[in-house]
Design a protein around this motif. Structure first.
Motif, mmCIF file in Angstrom:
data_model
loop_
_atom_site.group_PDB
_atom_site.id
_atom_site.type_symbol
_atom_site.label_atom_id
_atom_site.label_comp_id
_atom_site.label_asym_id
_atom_site.label_seq_id
_atom_site.Cartn_x
_atom_site.Cartn_y
_atom_site.Cartn_z
ATOM 1 N N PRO A 217 -5.148 9.512 6.723
ATOM 2 C CA PRO A 217 -4.747 9.406 5.040
ATOM 3 C C PRO A 217 -4.105 7.990 4.867
ATOM 4 N N THR A 218 -4.501 7.673 3.459
ATOM 5 C CA THR A 218 -4.104 6.347 3.057
ATOM 6 C C THR A 218 -3.125 6.499 1.604
ATOM 7 N N ILE A 219 -2.093 5.528 1.470
ATOM 8 C CA ILE A 219 -1.150 5.750 0.556
ATOM 9 C C ILE A 219 -1.155 4.340 -0.224
ATOM 10 N N ALA A 220 -1.496 4.312 -1.333
ATOM 11 C CA ALA A 220 -1.625 2.928 -2.274
ATOM 12 C C ALA A 220 -0.084 2.798 -2.730
ATOM 13 N N ALA A 221 0.591 2.042 -2.126
ATOM 14 C CA ALA A 221 1.948 1.838 -2.676
ATOM 15 C C ALA A 221 1.805 0.718 -3.990
ATOM 16 N N VAL A 222 1.799 0.995 -4.922
ATOM 17 C CA VAL A 222 1.275 -0.171 -6.089
ATOM 18 C C VAL A 222 2.566 -0.598 -6.858
ATOM 19 N N ASN A 223 2.646 -1.813 -6.338
ATOM 20 C CA ASN A 223 4.151 -2.466 -6.601
ATOM 21 C C ASN A 223 3.915 -3.323 -7.812
ATOM 22 N N GLY A 224 3.044 -3.551 -8.483
ATOM 23 C CA GLY A 224 2.636 -4.398 -9.744
ATOM 24 C C GLY A 224 1.688 -4.121 -10.181
ATOM 25 N N PHE A 225 0.741 -5.436 -10.811
ATOM 26 C CA PHE A 225 -0.521 -5.376 -11.206
ATOM 27 C C PHE A 225 -1.542 -4.653 -10.538
ATOM 28 N N ALA A 226 -2.238 -3.772 -10.835
ATOM 29 C CA ALA A 226 -3.414 -3.112 -10.215
ATOM 30 C C ALA A 226 -4.595 -3.056 -11.395
ATOM 31 N N LEU A 227 -5.319 -4.082 -11.332
ATOM 32 C CA LEU A 227 -6.248 -4.292 -12.425
ATOM 33 C C LEU A 227 -7.538 -4.301 -11.834
ATOM 34 N N GLY A 228 -8.535 -4.091 -12.509
ATOM 35 C CA GLY A 228 -10.042 -4.139 -12.005
ATOM 36 C C GLY A 228 -10.176 -3.789 -10.523
ATOM 37 N N GLY A 229 -10.527 -4.731 -9.797
ATOM 38 C CA GLY A 229 -10.648 -4.345 -8.345
ATOM 39 C C GLY A 229 -9.415 -4.163 -7.717
ATOM 40 N N VAL B 138 -1.212 0.961 1.919
ATOM 41 C CA VAL B 138 -1.877 -0.149 1.373
ATOM 42 C C VAL B 138 -0.822 -0.701 0.306
ATOM 43 N N THR B 139 -0.489 -1.975 0.177
ATOM 44 C CA THR B 139 0.411 -2.705 -0.658
ATOM 45 C C THR B 139 -0.053 -4.071 -0.949
ATOM 46 N N GLY B 140 0.548 -4.786 -1.912
ATOM 47 C CA GLY B 140 0.340 -5.923 -2.202
ATOM 48 C C GLY B 140 1.687 -6.924 -1.838
ATOM 49 N N ALA B 141 1.416 -8.226 -1.408
ATOM 50 C CA ALA B 141 2.234 -9.009 -1.213
ATOM 51 C C ALA B 141 3.036 -9.746 -2.579
ATOM 52 N N GLY B 142 4.478 -9.841 -2.356
ATOM 53 C CA GLY B 142 5.107 -10.352 -3.748
ATOM 54 C C GLY B 142 5.435 -9.448 -4.560
ATOM 55 N N GLN B 143 6.464 -9.826 -5.430
ATOM 56 C CA GLN B 143 7.023 -8.874 -6.418
ATOM 57 C C GLN B 143 6.009 -8.260 -7.490
ATOM 58 N N LYS B 144 4.880 -9.161 -7.907
ATOM 59 C CA LYS B 144 4.375 -9.247 -9.201
ATOM 60 C C LYS B 144 3.146 -8.110 -9.174
ATOM 61 N N ALA B 145 2.312 -8.393 -7.979
ATOM 62 C CA ALA B 145 1.083 -7.897 -8.216
ATOM 63 C C ALA B 145 0.657 -6.946 -6.886
ATOM 64 N N PHE B 146 0.371 -5.813 -7.048
ATOM 65 C CA PHE B 146 -0.510 -5.065 -6.026
ATOM 66 C C PHE B 146 -1.851 -5.658 -5.762
#
Ligand code: CO8
Length: 257
Positions: free
Chosen positions: A96-108, A51-59
């Motif tokens: 299994p799930t892996i969060a690939a946290v590529n930037g801001f992971a705030l709140g939700g 599980v990841t987020g699009a772009g360079q800045k934020a998960f």
């Protein structure tokens, strides 16, 4: 508009929250699309999901503050329930799930990462529950999952203070399992996912269920859960083939189930 994308290759799925213009913030529509994508995953084919987020800045920079700002009490509770139901679906996904946290992971966003089994972070990742600075509590399970993952003392410090932490501190307190340079994060997540996908799928799924279900009950019940799941593995071809291969001193066939 597709705010949640899913691709799969070699038994590994990648789920991307794709709303980079709002730092992947979770509005009602994004959460509903996440729900539909989770329902569509074929856990007989896909053996691990990144599980990841699009772009360079934020998960994911949190729930959508613009959408939340005018909610009534009833609407807020309904929005919280929607997020909680979908995050529980992610947490209890069969594989299994892996969060690939590529930037801001705030709140939700932090709550989304905590709903995954394992968290890997880029050196640029930032974690936090800023809700009390917005006049609310965490609402997608943050108070519960953070306390379970890093202990109540550290969780309370972070949640009461609304202090964001960078990747090294997240690693030190156990919120994440590893930190990599940004350009290596996805390759490392894929490497780990590939390694998980290369193991006996029924056994891996049983391990996830044993750990998750066992953490909800006392130790007597927990070891009974493990006994049941351990026993169920002996009905699989993978167990028979892998143990026979060991005893016959040969390389075993790829796991099939
Ligand atoms: N919601 C909506 N829009 C957002 C959010 C968000 N959470 N985060 C960023 N955006 C938008 C910005 O408004 C901006 O949009 P625009 O370009 O149209 O002005 C765009 O994304 C880029 O953001 P910034 O310009 O702010 O980028 P910066 O690099 O300056 O800052 C930050 C990045 C530090 C991440 C900053 O955007 C920020 O602080 N964001 C909010 C973080 C936050 O507080 N998150 C927690 C929200 S509360 C929550 O998640 C509760 C979860 C449970 C809800 C339960 C409901 C019942």
């Amino acid at each position: 508009m597709a705010y949640v994308e899913f691709t799969a290759k070699d038994h590994v799925g990648t789920l991307t929250i794709n709303r980079p213009e709002a730092l992947n913030a979770l509005n009602d529509e994004v959460i509903r699309q996440l729900d539909a994508v989770l329902d569509s995953i074929d856990c007989a084919q896909v053996r691990c999901v990144i599980v990841t987020g699009a772009g360079q800045k934020a998960f994911v920079a949190g729930a959508d503050i613009a959408q939340m700002s005018a909610l009534s009490k009833e609407e807020a509770q309904a929005f919280g329930k929607l997020g909680n139901d979908v995050f529980r679906k992610l947490e209890t996904l069969g594989v299994p799930t892996i969060a690939a946290v590529n930037g801001f992971a705030l709140g939700g966003g932090c709550e989304l990462a905590m709903s995954c089994d394992i968290r890997l972070a880029s050196e640029a990742a930032v974690f936090g529950q800023p809700e009390v600075g917005l006049g609310i509590t965490p609402g997608f399970g943050g108070t519960q999952r953070m306390a379970r993952l890093i202990g109540p003392g550290k969780a309370k410090e972070l949640i009461y203070s609304a202090r964001n932490i960078k990747a090294p501190e997240a690693l030190a307190c156990g919120l994440v399992q590893a930190v990599y340079p940004a350009e290596e994060l996805m390759a490392q997540a894929e490497k780990l996912a590939g390694r998980i996908a290369g193991n006996a799928p029924i056994a891996v799924r049983a391990c996830k269920k044993a750990i998750n279900d066992g953490l909800q009950v006392d130790m007597d019940q927990a070891v009974e859960i493990e006994e049941q799941l351990f026993g169920s593995c002996f009905q699989s071809e993978d167990q028979k083939n892998a143990m026979a291969a060991f005893l016959e001193k040969r390389k075993h066939d790829p796991f099939i189930n």
